[in-house]
Design a protein around this motif. Structure first.
Motif, PDB file in Angstrom:
ATOM      1  N   TRP A  12       0.919  -1.375   0.081  1.00 53.74           N
ATOM      2  CA  TRP A  12      -0.004   0.135  -0.163  1.00 53.74           C
ATOM      3  C   TRP A  12       0.760   1.237   0.100  1.00 53.74           C
ATOM      4  O   TRP A  12       1.898   1.394   0.653  1.00 53.74           O
ATOM      5  N   ILE A  13       0.525   2.032  -1.004  1.00 58.83           N
ATOM      6  CA  ILE A  13       1.234   3.402  -1.144  1.00 58.83           C
ATOM      7  C   ILE A  13       0.268   4.542  -1.344  1.00 58.83           C
ATOM      8  O   ILE A  13      -0.793   4.486  -1.611  1.00 58.83           O
ATOM      9  N   ARG A  14       0.657   5.750  -0.582  1.00 60.84           N
ATOM     10  CA  ARG A  14      -0.234   6.811  -0.822  1.00 60.84           C
ATOM     11  C   ARG A  14       0.404   8.180  -1.262  1.00 60.84           C
ATOM     12  O   ARG A  14       1.560   8.234  -0.924  1.00 60.84           O
ATOM     13  N   GLN A  15      -0.473   9.018  -1.540  1.00 58.87           N
ATOM     14  CA  GLN A  15       0.423  10.420  -2.239  1.00 58.87           C
ATOM     15  C   GLN A  15      -0.537  11.395  -1.691  1.00 58.87           C
ATOM     16  O   GLN A  15      -1.735  11.635  -2.065  1.00 58.87           O
ATOM     17  N   PRO A  16      -0.304  12.173  -0.680  1.00 59.57           N
ATOM     18  CA  PRO A  16      -1.094  13.356  -0.071  1.00 59.57           C
ATOM     19  C   PRO A  16      -1.021  14.339  -1.127  1.00 59.57           C
ATOM     20  O   PRO A  16      -0.186  14.310  -1.847  1.00 59.57           O
ATOM     21  N   PRO A  17      -1.841  15.315  -1.164  1.00 62.56           N
ATOM     22  CA  PRO A  17      -2.010  16.419  -2.127  1.00 62.56           C
ATOM     23  C   PRO A  17      -0.625  17.064  -2.137  1.00 62.56           C
ATOM     24  O   PRO A  17      -0.313  17.612  -0.815  1.00 62.56           O
ATOM     25  N   GLY A  18      -0.001  17.364  -2.969  1.00 62.72           N
ATOM     26  CA  GLY A  18       1.104  18.258  -3.048  1.00 62.72           C
ATOM     27  C   GLY A  18       2.520  17.677  -2.500  1.00 62.72           C
ATOM     28  O   GLY A  18       3.423  18.349  -2.178  1.00 62.72           O
ATOM     29  N   LYS A  19       2.374  16.400  -2.019  1.00 60.50           N
ATOM     30  CA  LYS A  19       3.418  15.878  -1.600  1.00 60.50           C
ATOM     31  C   LYS A  19       3.887  14.370  -2.446  1.00 60.50           C
ATOM     32  O   LYS A  19       3.295  13.972  -3.299  1.00 60.50           O
ATOM     33  N   ASP A  20       4.879  14.037  -1.824  1.00 57.61           N
ATOM     34  CA  ASP A  20       5.519  12.836  -2.502  1.00 57.61           C
ATOM     35  C   ASP A  20       4.801  11.377  -2.246  1.00 57.61           C
ATOM     36  O   ASP A  20       4.291  11.553  -1.108  1.00 57.61           O
ATOM     37  N   LYS A  21       5.062  10.308  -2.897  1.00 63.49           N
ATOM     38  CA  LYS A  21       4.425   9.046  -2.537  1.00 63.49           C
ATOM     39  C   LYS A  21       4.999   8.742  -1.149  1.00 63.49           C
ATOM     40  O   LYS A  21       6.274   9.031  -0.916  1.00 63.49           O
ATOM     41  N   GLU A  22       4.352   7.952  -0.535  1.00 64.22           N
ATOM     42  CA  GLU A  22       4.676   7.322   0.778  1.00 64.22           C
ATOM     43  C   GLU A  22       4.610   5.894   0.649  1.00 64.22           C
ATOM     44  O   GLU A  22       3.176   5.389   0.555  1.00 64.22           O
TER      45      GLU A  22
ATOM     46  N   GLY B 254      -5.444   3.772  -8.133  1.00 61.50           N
ATOM     47  CA  GLY B 254      -5.640   4.907  -7.092  1.00 61.50           C
ATOM     48  C   GLY B 254      -6.901   5.262  -6.719  1.00 61.50           C
ATOM     49  O   GLY B 254      -7.825   5.037  -7.510  1.00 61.50           O
ATOM     50  N   THR B 255      -7.200   5.310  -5.236  1.00 63.15           N
ATOM     51  CA  THR B 255      -8.504   5.798  -4.947  1.00 63.15           C
ATOM     52  C   THR B 255      -8.140   6.935  -3.870  1.00 63.15           C
ATOM     53  O   THR B 255      -7.471   6.895  -2.956  1.00 63.15           O
ATOM     54  N   GLN B 256      -9.030   8.030  -4.293  1.00 60.71           N
ATOM     55  CA  GLN B 256      -8.992   9.372  -3.459  1.00 60.71           C
ATOM     56  C   GLN B 256      -9.628   8.939  -2.137  1.00 60.71           C
ATOM     57  O   GLN B 256     -10.817   8.573  -2.108  1.00 60.71           O
ATOM     58  N   VAL B 257      -9.146   9.412  -1.046  1.00 62.12           N
ATOM     59  CA  VAL B 257      -9.629   9.133   0.421  1.00 62.12           C
ATOM     60  C   VAL B 257      -9.552  10.630   1.059  1.00 62.12           C
ATOM     61  O   VAL B 257      -8.288  11.214   1.125  1.00 62.12           O
TER      62      VAL B 257
ATOM     63  N   THR C 189      -6.534  11.060  10.822  1.00 60.17           N
ATOM     64  CA  THR C 189      -6.881  12.701  10.641  1.00 60.17           C
ATOM     65  C   THR C 189      -6.780  13.148   9.104  1.00 60.17           C
ATOM     66  O   THR C 189      -6.730  12.417   8.347  1.00 60.17           O
ATOM     67  N   ALA C 190      -6.844  14.598   9.175  1.00 55.46           N
ATOM     68  CA  ALA C 190      -6.739  15.137   7.910  1.00 55.46           C
ATOM     69  C   ALA C 190      -5.579  15.146   7.011  1.00 55.46           C
ATOM     70  O   ALA C 190      -5.445  14.894   5.942  1.00 55.46           O
ATOM     71  N   GLU C 191      -4.495  14.685   7.867  1.00 55.35           N
ATOM     72  CA  GLU C 191      -3.046  14.339   7.384  1.00 55.35           C
ATOM     73  C   GLU C 191      -3.180  13.030   6.518  1.00 55.35           C
ATOM     74  O   GLU C 191      -2.385  12.671   5.738  1.00 55.35           O
ATOM     75  N   ASP C 192      -4.241  12.358   6.755  1.00 54.33           N
ATOM     76  CA  ASP C 192      -4.349  11.126   6.109  1.00 54.33           C
ATOM     77  C   ASP C 192      -5.027  11.190   4.760  1.00 54.33           C
ATOM     78  O   ASP C 192      -5.095   9.977   3.970  1.00 54.33           O
ATOM     79  N   THR C 193      -5.561  12.238   4.348  1.00 52.81           N
ATOM     80  CA  THR C 193      -5.979  12.565   3.246  1.00 52.81           C
ATOM     81  C   THR C 193      -5.123  12.323   1.992  1.00 52.81           C
ATOM     82  O   THR C 193      -3.920  12.691   1.914  1.00 52.81           O
ATOM     83  N   ALA C 194      -5.525  11.350   0.982  1.00 56.54           N
ATOM     84  CA  ALA C 194      -4.427  11.120   0.127  1.00 56.54           C
ATOM     85  C   ALA C 194      -5.154  10.442  -0.982  1.00 56.54           C
ATOM     86  O   ALA C 194      -6.026   9.861  -0.899  1.00 56.54           O
ATOM     87  N   VAL C 195      -4.265  10.131  -2.131  1.00 57.22           N
ATOM     88  CA  VAL C 195      -4.638   8.848  -3.065  1.00 57.22           C
ATOM     89  C   VAL C 195      -3.922   7.839  -2.878  1.00 57.22           C
ATOM     90  O   VAL C 195      -2.700   7.726  -2.390  1.00 57.22           O
ATOM     91  N   TYR C 196      -4.725   6.768  -2.488  1.00 57.41           N
ATOM     92  CA  TYR C 196      -4.175   5.414  -1.959  1.00 57.41           C
ATOM     93  C   TYR C 196      -3.997   4.413  -3.176  1.00 57.41           C
ATOM     94  O   TYR C 196      -4.990   4.216  -3.947  1.00 57.41           O
TER      95      TYR C 196
END
Length: 124
Positions: free
Chosen positions: A38-48, A117-120, A88-95
């Motif tokens: 599982w990988i995610r990418q928050p808005p404006g940030k790198d993939k994690e 990817g799915t937007q959460v 939290t709001a910081e978990d908002t991302a495309v997963y």
């Protein structure tokens, strides 16, 4: 052809648990040496890279998430599931879910197949 498809809620409230499913077709999640991440990418940030489960069921975690996250699998349905607690709001991302052979982490070129990817969004 290997295909991965994420599914889950698009909106989650703060403090709730996010559950996402990755359904795999064209390959088995128990194929020897396969690793499912599982990988995610928050808005404006790198993939994690968040975590992974191997073909044998062993799990690996990004230390920053280990206390809140878990990955399980349903081999009968050829899918693996992410649960992220106390969002939290910081978990908002495309997963994204993705597959690789024998490796995991944030070397994105090593992944062979990706879901779309799915937007959460985490919001009250």
């Amino acid at each position: 052809q290997v295909q991965l498809q994420e599914s889950g809620p698009g909106l989650v409230k703060p403090s709730q648990t996010l559950s996402l499913i990755c359904t795999v077709s064209g390959s088995s999640i128990t194929t020897i040496s396969s690793v499912w991440s599982w990988i995610r990418q928050p808005p404006g940030k790198d993939k994690e890279w968040m975590g992974a489960i191997t073909y044998s069921g062993t799990t690996y975690w990004n230390p920053s998430l280990k206390s809140r996250a878990s990955i399980s699998r349903d081999t009968s349905k050829n899918r693996f599931i992410l649960q992220l607690r106390d969002v939290t709001a910081e978990d908002t991302a495309v997963y994204y879910c993705a597959s690789s052979e024998g490796l995991y982490g944030n070397r994105w070129h090593q992944y062979d197949y990706w879901g779309q990817g799915t937007q959460v969004t985490v919001s009250s």
